[in-house]
Design a protein around this motif. Sequence first.
Motif, PDB file in Angstrom:
ATOM      1  N   GLU A  60     -22.406 -69.894 107.277  1.00  0.00           N
ATOM      2  CA  GLU A  60     -21.586 -71.113 107.193  1.00  0.00           C
ATOM      3  C   GLU A  60     -20.109 -70.801 106.995  1.00  0.00           C
ATOM      4  O   GLU A  60     -19.753 -69.808 106.348  1.00  0.00           O
ATOM      5  CB  GLU A  60     -22.041 -71.938 105.990  1.00  0.00           C
ATOM      6  N   ASN A  61     -19.276 -71.686 107.504  1.00  0.00           N
ATOM      7  CA  ASN A  61     -17.836 -71.530 107.356  1.00  0.00           C
ATOM      8  C   ASN A  61     -17.364 -72.240 106.073  1.00  0.00           C
ATOM      9  O   ASN A  61     -17.189 -73.445 106.030  1.00  0.00           O
ATOM     10  CB  ASN A  61     -17.159 -72.132 108.589  1.00  0.00           C
ATOM     11  N   LEU A  62     -17.175 -71.435 105.026  1.00  0.00           N
ATOM     12  CA  LEU A  62     -16.801 -72.019 103.725  1.00  0.00           C
ATOM     13  C   LEU A  62     -15.420 -72.649 103.770  1.00  0.00           C
ATOM     14  O   LEU A  62     -15.180 -73.706 103.181  1.00  0.00           O
ATOM     15  CB  LEU A  62     -16.794 -70.938 102.639  1.00  0.00           C
ATOM     16  N   VAL A  63     -14.499 -71.987 104.471  1.00  0.00           N
ATOM     17  CA  VAL A  63     -13.118 -72.469 104.490  1.00  0.00           C
ATOM     18  C   VAL A  63     -13.079 -73.881 105.079  1.00  0.00           C
ATOM     19  O   VAL A  63     -12.451 -74.793 104.533  1.00  0.00           O
ATOM     20  CB  VAL A  63     -12.224 -71.505 105.301  1.00  0.00           C
ATOM     21  N   ALA A 115     -15.450 -65.418 101.523  1.00  0.00           N
ATOM     22  CA  ALA A 115     -14.926 -66.662 102.094  1.00  0.00           C
ATOM     23  C   ALA A 115     -14.778 -66.576 103.605  1.00  0.00           C
ATOM     24  O   ALA A 115     -14.839 -67.587 104.304  1.00  0.00           O
ATOM     25  CB  ALA A 115     -13.576 -67.011 101.449  1.00  0.00           C
ATOM     26  N   THR A 116     -14.594 -65.362 104.133  1.00  0.00           N
ATOM     27  CA  THR A 116     -14.406 -65.233 105.585  1.00  0.00           C
ATOM     28  C   THR A 116     -15.644 -64.653 106.266  1.00  0.00           C
ATOM     29  O   THR A 116     -15.562 -64.180 107.401  1.00  0.00           O
ATOM     30  CB  THR A 116     -13.212 -64.314 105.914  1.00  0.00           C
ATOM     31  N   LYS A 169     -11.512 -66.784 110.726  1.00  0.00           N
ATOM     32  CA  LYS A 169     -10.057 -66.740 110.575  1.00  0.00           C
ATOM     33  C   LYS A 169      -9.633 -67.535 109.346  1.00  0.00           C
ATOM     34  O   LYS A 169     -10.007 -68.683 109.179  1.00  0.00           O
ATOM     35  CB  LYS A 169      -9.405 -67.344 111.824  1.00  0.00           C
ATOM     36  N   PHE A 170      -8.877 -66.920 108.471  1.00  0.00           N
ATOM     37  CA  PHE A 170      -8.390 -67.613 107.283  1.00  0.00           C
ATOM     38  C   PHE A 170      -7.008 -67.040 106.990  1.00  0.00           C
ATOM     39  O   PHE A 170      -6.859 -66.116 106.218  1.00  0.00           O
ATOM     40  CB  PHE A 170      -9.359 -67.389 106.119  1.00  0.00           C
TER      41      PHE A 170
END
Length: 454
Positions: free
Chosen positions: A249-252, A417-418, A424-425
Amino acid sequence: MYTLKDNNIQRSQWGSKIGFILAAGGSAVGLGNIWKFPYLAGENGGGAFLLVYLVTVAIIGFTLMLAEFTIGRYSQSDAVGAFKKIDKRFGFIGFIGVIASFFIMGFYMIVGGWSLAYIFKAITGAINSTDSIVLSGAFNELVINDIQPIIWGGIYIILNIGIVWSGINKGIEKASKILMPALFVIMIILTFKSLSLEGAMEGVRFFIKPNFSEITPKVILNAAGQAFFSLSLGMACMVTYGSYLSKSENLVKNAIIVPLLDTFVAIMAGFVILPAVFAFGFEAGGGPSLAFVTIPAVFSTMGANIGTIFSTLFFVLLTIAALTSSISMLEIPVAYLIEQRKWTRKKAVLLTSIIVFVMCIFSSLSNGKLSYLTIGGKNLFDFYGYVASNILLPFGGMLISIFVGWILGKKNAINEATNGGTIKFRLAKVWIFLLKYIIPVLILLIFLSGLGFF
Ligand code: PHE
Protein backbone atom coordinates in the motif's frame (compact mmCIF):
# COMPACT_ATOMS: atom_id res chain seq x y z
CA MET A 1 -2.90 -13.03 5.58
CA TYR A 2 0.43 -11.97 7.01
CA THR A 3 2.13 -14.16 9.52
CA LEU A 4 4.37 -12.61 12.10
CA LYS A 5 7.58 -14.52 12.35
CA ASP A 6 8.28 -13.94 16.02
CA ASN A 7 5.06 -14.91 17.69
CA ASN A 8 3.13 -16.67 15.01
CA ILE A 9 -0.06 -14.75 15.47
CA GLN A 10 -2.05 -14.60 12.30
CA ARG A 11 -2.95 -11.00 11.67
CA SER A 12 -5.62 -9.95 9.30
CA GLN A 13 -5.27 -7.29 6.65
CA TRP A 14 -7.56 -4.88 4.90
CA GLY A 15 -9.18 -6.54 1.94
CA SER A 16 -8.68 -3.75 -0.57
CA LYS A 17 -7.16 -0.33 -1.10
CA ILE A 18 -10.46 1.49 -1.03
CA GLY A 19 -11.37 -0.55 2.03
CA PHE A 20 -8.52 0.96 3.98
CA ILE A 21 -9.11 4.53 2.89
CA LEU A 22 -12.74 4.22 3.84
CA ALA A 23 -11.91 2.64 7.17
CA ALA A 24 -9.25 5.20 8.08
CA GLY A 25 -11.43 7.97 6.66
CA GLY A 26 -14.34 6.49 8.57
CA SER A 27 -12.31 6.69 11.75
CA ALA A 28 -11.45 10.32 11.11
CA VAL A 29 -14.86 11.47 9.92
CA GLY A 30 -17.32 11.26 12.76
CA LEU A 31 -19.08 13.23 15.44
CA GLY A 32 -15.87 15.24 15.67
CA ASN A 33 -16.57 16.77 12.27
CA ILE A 34 -20.31 17.16 12.28
CA TRP A 35 -21.16 17.66 15.94
CA LYS A 36 -18.04 19.00 17.65
CA PHE A 37 -16.25 21.07 15.02
CA PRO A 38 -19.15 23.50 14.34
CA TYR A 39 -19.90 24.13 18.00
CA LEU A 40 -16.23 24.66 18.88
CA ALA A 41 -15.97 27.07 15.96
CA GLY A 42 -19.10 28.79 17.27
CA GLU A 43 -17.63 29.11 20.76
CA ASN A 44 -14.13 30.11 19.67
CA GLY A 45 -14.66 33.02 17.32
CA GLY A 46 -15.61 31.30 14.05
CA GLY A 47 -13.01 32.35 11.48
CA ALA A 48 -10.25 32.64 14.10
CA PHE A 49 -10.84 29.03 15.07
CA LEU A 50 -11.06 27.84 11.47
CA LEU A 51 -7.75 29.48 10.61
CA VAL A 52 -5.82 27.91 13.50
CA TYR A 53 -7.53 24.60 12.80
CA LEU A 54 -6.48 24.61 9.14
CA VAL A 55 -2.92 25.59 9.95
CA THR A 56 -2.69 22.76 12.47
CA VAL A 57 -4.09 20.22 10.03
CA ALA A 58 -1.74 21.40 7.30
CA ILE A 59 1.42 21.18 9.41
CA ILE A 60 0.63 18.40 11.85
CA GLY A 61 -2.12 16.41 10.16
CA PHE A 62 -0.31 14.89 7.23
CA THR A 63 3.06 14.43 8.98
CA LEU A 64 1.63 12.68 12.02
CA MET A 65 -0.83 10.63 10.02
CA LEU A 66 2.04 9.29 7.94
CA ALA A 67 4.10 8.78 11.10
CA GLU A 68 1.34 6.67 12.64
CA PHE A 69 0.77 4.62 9.48
CA THR A 70 4.51 4.06 9.25
CA ILE A 71 4.88 2.81 12.82
CA GLY A 72 1.85 0.57 12.43
CA ARG A 73 2.84 -1.06 9.20
CA TYR A 74 6.50 -1.29 10.11
CA SER A 75 5.80 -3.24 13.27
CA GLN A 76 2.50 -4.94 12.30
CA SER A 77 1.43 -4.71 15.90
CA ASP A 78 -1.17 -3.21 18.24
CA ALA A 79 -0.84 0.26 19.81
CA VAL A 80 1.48 -0.79 22.62
CA GLY A 81 3.26 -3.62 20.81
CA ALA A 82 4.11 -1.42 17.84
CA PHE A 83 6.29 0.92 19.89
CA LYS A 84 7.69 -1.87 22.03
CA LYS A 85 8.79 -3.86 19.02
CA ILE A 86 10.82 -0.95 17.71
CA ASP A 87 12.24 -0.04 21.11
CA LYS A 88 11.30 -1.85 24.30
CA ARG A 89 11.31 1.31 26.37
CA PHE A 90 8.55 3.03 24.44
CA GLY A 91 5.48 0.85 24.83
CA PHE A 92 4.11 3.55 27.12
CA ILE A 93 3.40 5.83 24.15
CA GLY A 94 0.84 3.34 22.90
CA PHE A 95 -0.47 2.94 26.39
CA ILE A 96 -1.26 6.65 26.55
CA GLY A 97 -3.34 5.98 23.45
CA VAL A 98 -5.18 3.14 25.14
CA ILE A 99 -6.00 5.43 28.08
CA ALA A 100 -7.06 8.23 25.74
CA SER A 101 -9.38 5.87 23.89
CA PHE A 102 -11.28 5.24 27.13
CA PHE A 103 -11.65 8.93 27.85
CA ILE A 104 -13.03 9.51 24.38
CA MET A 105 -15.33 6.51 24.35
CA GLY A 106 -16.60 7.62 27.77
CA PHE A 107 -18.50 10.48 26.18
CA TYR A 108 -18.50 9.57 22.49
CA MET A 109 -20.79 6.59 22.97
CA ILE A 110 -23.29 8.82 24.76
CA VAL A 111 -23.35 11.26 21.86
CA GLY A 112 -23.73 8.29 19.53
CA GLY A 113 -26.73 7.37 21.66
CA TRP A 114 -28.17 10.90 21.31
CA SER A 115 -27.87 10.51 17.58
CA LEU A 116 -29.74 7.19 17.70
CA ALA A 117 -32.46 8.78 19.81
CA TYR A 118 -32.75 11.59 17.27
CA ILE A 119 -33.54 9.11 14.52
CA PHE A 120 -36.77 8.43 16.37
CA LYS A 121 -37.42 12.05 17.22
CA ALA A 122 -37.06 12.79 13.52
CA ILE A 123 -39.45 10.03 12.46
CA THR A 124 -42.15 11.16 14.86
CA GLY A 125 -41.84 14.78 13.73
CA ALA A 126 -41.00 15.93 17.29
CA ILE A 127 -38.14 18.07 16.00
CA ASN A 128 -39.88 19.39 12.92
CA SER A 129 -39.62 23.03 13.88
CA THR A 130 -37.50 26.14 13.46
CA ASP A 131 -38.32 27.40 16.94
CA SER A 132 -35.27 27.38 19.17
CA ILE A 133 -37.40 26.87 22.29
CA VAL A 134 -38.99 23.72 20.88
CA LEU A 135 -35.68 22.39 19.58
CA SER A 136 -33.56 23.11 22.66
CA GLY A 137 -36.40 21.76 24.76
CA ALA A 138 -36.29 18.45 22.91
CA PHE A 139 -32.53 18.29 23.24
CA ASN A 140 -32.41 19.13 26.94
CA GLU A 141 -35.22 16.78 27.76
CA LEU A 142 -33.14 13.97 26.31
CA VAL A 143 -29.67 14.75 27.64
CA ILE A 144 -30.52 15.63 31.22
CA ASN A 145 -32.74 12.59 31.65
CA ASP A 146 -31.39 10.03 34.15
CA ILE A 147 -32.12 6.94 32.12
CA GLN A 148 -32.89 7.59 28.46
CA PRO A 149 -29.45 8.67 27.21
CA ILE A 150 -27.87 5.80 29.10
CA ILE A 151 -30.17 3.30 27.42
CA TRP A 152 -29.51 4.83 23.99
CA GLY A 153 -25.78 4.89 24.75
CA GLY A 154 -26.01 1.23 25.77
CA ILE A 155 -27.70 0.32 22.49
CA TYR A 156 -25.06 2.29 20.62
CA ILE A 157 -22.30 0.40 22.45
CA ILE A 158 -23.95 -2.89 21.49
CA LEU A 159 -23.80 -1.84 17.83
CA ASN A 160 -20.08 -1.23 18.26
CA ILE A 161 -19.60 -4.61 19.87
CA GLY A 162 -21.41 -6.22 16.97
CA ILE A 163 -19.00 -4.76 14.43
CA VAL A 164 -15.68 -5.09 16.27
CA TRP A 165 -16.60 -8.61 17.38
CA SER A 166 -16.12 -9.91 13.85
CA GLY A 167 -12.71 -8.34 13.37
CA ILE A 168 -11.33 -5.88 10.92
CA ASN A 169 -12.20 -6.97 7.45
CA LYS A 170 -15.50 -8.65 7.97
CA GLY A 171 -16.84 -6.01 10.29
CA ILE A 172 -15.07 -2.70 10.15
CA GLU A 173 -14.15 -2.60 6.48
CA LYS A 174 -17.47 -3.80 5.15
CA ALA A 175 -19.43 -1.30 7.23
CA SER A 176 -17.28 1.66 6.15
CA LYS A 177 -17.52 0.84 2.47
CA ILE A 178 -21.24 1.37 2.31
CA LEU A 179 -21.74 4.02 4.91
CA MET A 180 -19.16 6.68 4.18
CA PRO A 181 -20.25 7.56 0.63
CA ALA A 182 -23.89 7.84 1.68
CA LEU A 183 -23.01 10.39 4.34
CA PHE A 184 -21.14 12.46 1.82
CA VAL A 185 -24.13 12.81 -0.44
CA ILE A 186 -26.53 13.97 2.25
CA MET A 187 -24.03 16.47 3.62
CA ILE A 188 -23.78 18.06 0.20
CA ILE A 189 -27.56 18.40 -0.03
CA LEU A 190 -27.65 19.97 3.43
CA THR A 191 -24.90 22.44 2.59
CA PHE A 192 -26.86 23.79 -0.37
CA LYS A 193 -30.05 24.02 1.61
CA SER A 194 -28.43 25.83 4.50
CA LEU A 195 -26.57 28.30 2.31
CA SER A 196 -29.81 29.23 0.56
CA LEU A 197 -31.52 30.31 3.80
CA GLU A 198 -32.23 33.96 4.24
CA GLY A 199 -29.56 35.52 6.45
CA ALA A 200 -27.15 32.65 5.87
CA MET A 201 -24.38 34.93 4.62
CA GLU A 202 -23.82 36.39 8.06
CA GLY A 203 -23.00 32.88 9.28
CA VAL A 204 -20.70 32.29 6.34
CA ARG A 205 -18.84 35.47 7.18
CA PHE A 206 -18.58 34.49 10.85
CA PHE A 207 -17.19 31.12 9.85
CA ILE A 208 -14.61 32.08 7.25
CA LYS A 209 -13.52 35.59 8.16
CA PRO A 210 -10.92 35.47 10.92
CA ASN A 211 -10.81 38.26 13.43
CA PHE A 212 -7.15 38.12 14.37
CA SER A 213 -7.65 39.64 17.79
CA GLU A 214 -9.69 36.57 18.65
CA ILE A 215 -6.78 34.16 18.17
CA THR A 216 -6.12 33.69 21.87
CA PRO A 217 -4.14 30.90 23.57
CA LYS A 218 -7.44 29.25 24.49
CA VAL A 219 -8.61 29.30 20.87
CA ILE A 220 -5.27 27.89 19.73
CA LEU A 221 -5.38 25.02 22.22
CA ASN A 222 -9.00 24.23 21.39
CA ALA A 223 -8.42 24.32 17.65
CA ALA A 224 -5.25 22.24 17.77
CA GLY A 225 -6.86 19.75 20.15
CA GLN A 226 -9.83 19.48 17.82
CA ALA A 227 -7.49 18.82 14.88
CA PHE A 228 -5.99 15.84 16.72
CA PHE A 229 -9.39 14.58 17.75
CA SER A 230 -10.93 14.93 14.33
CA LEU A 231 -8.02 13.24 12.55
CA SER A 232 -7.93 10.43 15.14
CA LEU A 233 -4.28 11.30 15.79
CA GLY A 234 -2.06 11.08 18.84
CA MET A 235 -3.52 7.92 20.32
CA ALA A 236 -2.08 5.24 18.05
CA CYS A 237 -5.43 4.67 16.41
CA MET A 238 -3.86 5.12 12.97
CA VAL A 239 -0.95 2.97 14.17
CA THR A 240 -3.42 0.19 14.88
CA TYR A 241 -5.26 0.63 11.57
CA GLY A 242 -1.94 0.98 9.73
CA SER A 243 -0.79 -2.30 11.21
CA TYR A 244 -3.42 -4.09 9.13
CA LEU A 245 -2.10 -2.52 5.91
CA SER A 246 -0.31 -4.63 3.35
CA LYS A 247 3.29 -3.92 2.46
CA SER A 248 2.31 -2.86 -1.04
CA GLU A 249 0.00 0.00 0.00
CA ASN A 250 0.99 3.59 -0.64
CA LEU A 251 1.16 5.13 2.84
CA VAL A 252 2.05 8.60 1.61
CA LYS A 253 -1.03 8.80 -0.57
CA ASN A 254 -3.28 7.54 2.19
CA ALA A 255 -1.83 10.06 4.63
CA ILE A 256 -2.76 12.85 2.23
CA ILE A 257 -6.23 11.64 1.30
CA VAL A 258 -7.50 10.98 4.82
CA PRO A 259 -6.78 14.44 6.31
CA LEU A 260 -8.17 16.11 3.17
CA LEU A 261 -11.35 14.08 3.36
CA ASP A 262 -11.74 14.77 7.06
CA THR A 263 -11.18 18.50 6.70
CA PHE A 264 -13.56 18.67 3.78
CA VAL A 265 -16.36 17.12 5.84
CA ALA A 266 -15.67 19.37 8.85
CA ILE A 267 -15.81 22.48 6.68
CA MET A 268 -18.96 21.23 5.03
CA ALA A 269 -20.52 20.77 8.47
CA GLY A 270 -19.49 24.32 9.32
CA PHE A 271 -21.26 25.53 6.17
CA VAL A 272 -24.38 23.61 7.12
CA ILE A 273 -24.61 24.63 10.75
CA LEU A 274 -23.21 28.14 11.19
CA PRO A 275 -25.20 29.83 8.39
CA ALA A 276 -28.33 28.19 9.75
CA VAL A 277 -27.50 29.38 13.27
CA PHE A 278 -27.52 32.96 12.03
CA ALA A 279 -30.47 32.53 9.72
CA PHE A 280 -32.66 31.23 12.53
CA GLY A 281 -31.26 33.52 15.20
CA PHE A 282 -29.81 30.74 17.36
CA GLU A 283 -26.84 31.16 19.67
CA ALA A 284 -23.46 30.41 17.98
CA GLY A 285 -21.93 29.56 21.36
CA GLY A 286 -24.69 27.04 22.03
CA GLY A 287 -22.25 24.24 22.83
CA PRO A 288 -22.96 20.52 22.40
CA SER A 289 -26.59 21.15 21.49
CA LEU A 290 -25.71 23.14 18.38
CA ALA A 291 -25.90 20.45 15.69
CA PHE A 292 -28.90 18.80 17.34
CA VAL A 293 -30.83 22.05 17.36
CA THR A 294 -29.75 23.59 14.08
CA ILE A 295 -29.88 20.70 11.66
CA PRO A 296 -33.50 19.77 12.36
CA ALA A 297 -34.38 23.44 11.83
CA VAL A 298 -32.80 23.40 8.37
CA PHE A 299 -34.72 20.27 7.47
CA SER A 300 -38.00 21.62 8.71
CA THR A 301 -37.79 24.41 6.12
CA MET A 302 -38.12 21.71 3.46
CA GLY A 303 -41.73 21.08 4.44
CA ALA A 304 -43.17 18.50 6.82
CA ASN A 305 -42.83 15.39 4.68
CA ILE A 306 -39.56 15.93 2.89
CA GLY A 307 -38.11 17.42 6.06
CA THR A 308 -39.04 14.34 8.06
CA ILE A 309 -37.60 11.96 5.51
CA PHE A 310 -34.34 13.87 5.18
CA SER A 311 -33.82 14.48 8.86
CA THR A 312 -34.43 10.82 9.62
CA LEU A 313 -31.92 9.88 6.96
CA PHE A 314 -29.47 12.42 8.32
CA PHE A 315 -29.50 11.04 11.85
CA VAL A 316 -29.16 7.52 10.51
CA LEU A 317 -26.05 8.64 8.66
CA LEU A 318 -24.71 10.64 11.60
CA THR A 319 -25.04 7.53 13.73
CA ILE A 320 -23.17 5.59 11.10
CA ALA A 321 -20.40 8.20 10.83
CA ALA A 322 -20.10 8.00 14.59
CA LEU A 323 -19.97 4.21 14.45
CA THR A 324 -17.11 4.07 11.94
CA SER A 325 -15.16 6.29 14.37
CA SER A 326 -16.04 4.64 17.64
CA ILE A 327 -15.20 1.17 16.33
CA SER A 328 -11.70 2.46 15.59
CA MET A 329 -11.39 3.64 19.20
CA LEU A 330 -12.65 0.34 20.51
CA GLU A 331 -10.16 -1.50 18.30
CA ILE A 332 -7.23 0.20 20.12
CA PRO A 333 -7.63 -1.50 23.52
CA VAL A 334 -9.05 -4.63 21.87
CA ALA A 335 -6.01 -5.16 19.62
CA TYR A 336 -3.79 -4.45 22.62
CA LEU A 337 -5.54 -7.02 24.82
CA ILE A 338 -5.48 -9.64 22.07
CA GLU A 339 -1.87 -9.24 21.09
CA GLN A 340 -0.15 -8.24 24.33
CA ARG A 341 -2.34 -10.02 26.86
CA LYS A 342 -3.35 -12.95 24.66
CA TRP A 343 -7.07 -12.50 25.23
CA THR A 344 -9.62 -13.72 22.75
CA ARG A 345 -11.19 -11.01 20.62
CA LYS A 346 -14.61 -11.64 22.15
CA LYS A 347 -13.41 -11.35 25.72
CA ALA A 348 -11.43 -8.19 24.91
CA VAL A 349 -14.42 -6.56 23.21
CA LEU A 350 -16.75 -7.40 26.07
CA LEU A 351 -14.55 -6.27 28.91
CA THR A 352 -13.58 -3.02 27.19
CA SER A 353 -17.23 -2.27 26.44
CA ILE A 354 -18.29 -2.82 30.02
CA ILE A 355 -15.70 -0.34 31.30
CA VAL A 356 -16.75 2.13 28.63
CA PHE A 357 -20.40 1.73 29.55
CA VAL A 358 -19.69 2.50 33.20
CA MET A 359 -17.73 5.61 32.22
CA CYS A 360 -20.63 6.58 29.97
CA ILE A 361 -23.16 6.29 32.78
CA PHE A 362 -21.22 8.89 34.74
CA SER A 363 -20.65 11.23 31.83
CA SER A 364 -24.31 11.11 30.89
CA LEU A 365 -25.49 11.73 34.43
CA SER A 366 -23.07 14.64 34.65
CA ASN A 367 -25.32 16.46 32.16
CA GLY A 368 -28.17 16.15 34.64
CA LYS A 369 -28.25 14.77 38.15
CA LEU A 370 -24.50 14.71 38.72
CA SER A 371 -23.85 18.15 37.25
CA TYR A 372 -22.51 19.30 40.61
CA LEU A 373 -19.52 16.97 40.16
CA THR A 374 -17.07 19.24 38.41
CA ILE A 375 -13.34 19.11 37.79
CA GLY A 376 -11.73 22.45 36.98
CA GLY A 377 -15.18 23.89 36.35
CA LYS A 378 -16.10 21.15 33.86
CA ASN A 379 -18.64 18.41 34.35
CA LEU A 380 -17.44 14.87 33.68
CA PHE A 381 -18.79 14.84 30.13
CA ASP A 382 -16.74 17.90 29.17
CA PHE A 383 -13.81 16.84 31.32
CA TYR A 384 -13.32 13.51 29.48
CA GLY A 385 -13.27 15.35 26.18
CA TYR A 386 -10.94 18.06 27.43
CA VAL A 387 -8.41 15.62 28.88
CA ALA A 388 -8.41 13.57 25.69
CA SER A 389 -8.37 16.28 23.00
CA ASN A 390 -6.43 19.03 24.69
CA ILE A 391 -3.94 17.00 26.73
CA LEU A 392 -3.55 13.29 25.89
CA LEU A 393 -3.79 13.49 22.09
CA PRO A 394 -1.37 16.41 21.58
CA PHE A 395 0.99 14.91 24.14
CA GLY A 396 0.76 11.50 22.46
CA GLY A 397 1.28 13.19 19.09
CA MET A 398 4.39 14.91 20.36
CA LEU A 399 5.82 11.59 21.56
CA ILE A 400 4.92 9.81 18.32
CA SER A 401 6.64 12.55 16.36
CA ILE A 402 9.79 12.31 18.47
CA PHE A 403 9.64 8.53 18.31
CA VAL A 404 9.58 8.34 14.51
CA GLY A 405 12.14 11.14 14.09
CA TRP A 406 14.65 9.97 16.64
CA ILE A 407 14.01 6.35 17.59
CA LEU A 408 12.66 4.65 14.48
CA GLY A 409 15.01 6.97 12.66
CA LYS A 410 15.26 8.56 9.24
CA LYS A 411 16.41 5.49 7.35
CA ASN A 412 13.82 3.04 8.67
CA ALA A 413 10.99 5.55 8.56
CA ILE A 414 11.61 6.64 4.98
CA ASN A 415 12.20 3.08 3.90
CA GLU A 416 8.84 1.99 5.34
CA ALA A 417 6.92 5.03 4.12
CA THR A 418 8.21 4.58 0.56
CA ASN A 419 7.88 0.79 0.45
CA GLY A 420 11.62 0.34 0.31
CA GLY A 421 12.19 3.26 -2.02
CA THR A 422 9.71 2.15 -4.67
CA ILE A 423 7.30 5.01 -4.05
CA LYS A 424 8.10 8.59 -4.92
CA PHE A 425 8.12 10.82 -1.85
CA ARG A 426 10.00 14.00 -2.65
CA LEU A 427 9.38 15.61 0.71
CA ALA A 428 10.66 12.64 2.72
CA LYS A 429 13.51 14.62 4.24
CA VAL A 430 11.23 17.53 5.09
CA TRP A 431 8.85 15.08 6.72
CA ILE A 432 11.58 13.72 8.99
CA PHE A 433 12.79 17.22 9.78
CA LEU A 434 9.30 18.26 10.82
CA LEU A 435 8.92 15.18 13.01
CA LYS A 436 12.30 15.59 14.62
CA TYR A 437 12.27 19.28 15.40
CA ILE A 438 9.29 21.32 14.36
CA ILE A 439 6.26 19.33 15.48
CA PRO A 440 7.46 18.54 19.00
CA VAL A 441 8.34 22.19 19.59
CA LEU A 442 5.10 23.38 18.05
CA ILE A 443 3.03 21.11 20.26
CA LEU A 444 5.01 22.18 23.31
CA LEU A 445 4.32 25.82 22.47
CA ILE A 446 0.62 25.10 22.05
CA PHE A 447 0.57 23.47 25.46
CA LEU A 448 2.49 26.21 27.20
CA SER A 449 0.31 28.88 25.68
CA GLY A 450 -2.84 26.94 26.56
CA LEU A 451 -1.63 26.71 30.13
CA GLY A 452 -1.23 30.46 30.20
CA PHE A 453 2.55 30.78 29.92
CA PHE A 454 2.63 33.56 27.35
N1 PHE B 1 -11.96 11.33 14.61
C1 PHE B 1 -13.15 10.91 15.23
C2 PHE B 1 -14.24 11.95 15.01
O1 PHE B 1 -13.98 12.98 14.48
C3 PHE B 1 -12.98 10.64 16.69
C4 PHE B 1 -11.81 9.77 17.00
C5 PHE B 1 -10.78 10.23 17.80
C6 PHE B 1 -11.74 8.46 16.50
C7 PHE B 1 -9.69 9.42 18.09
C8 PHE B 1 -10.66 7.64 16.79
C9 PHE B 1 -9.64 8.14 17.58
O2 PHE B 1 -15.36 11.77 15.36
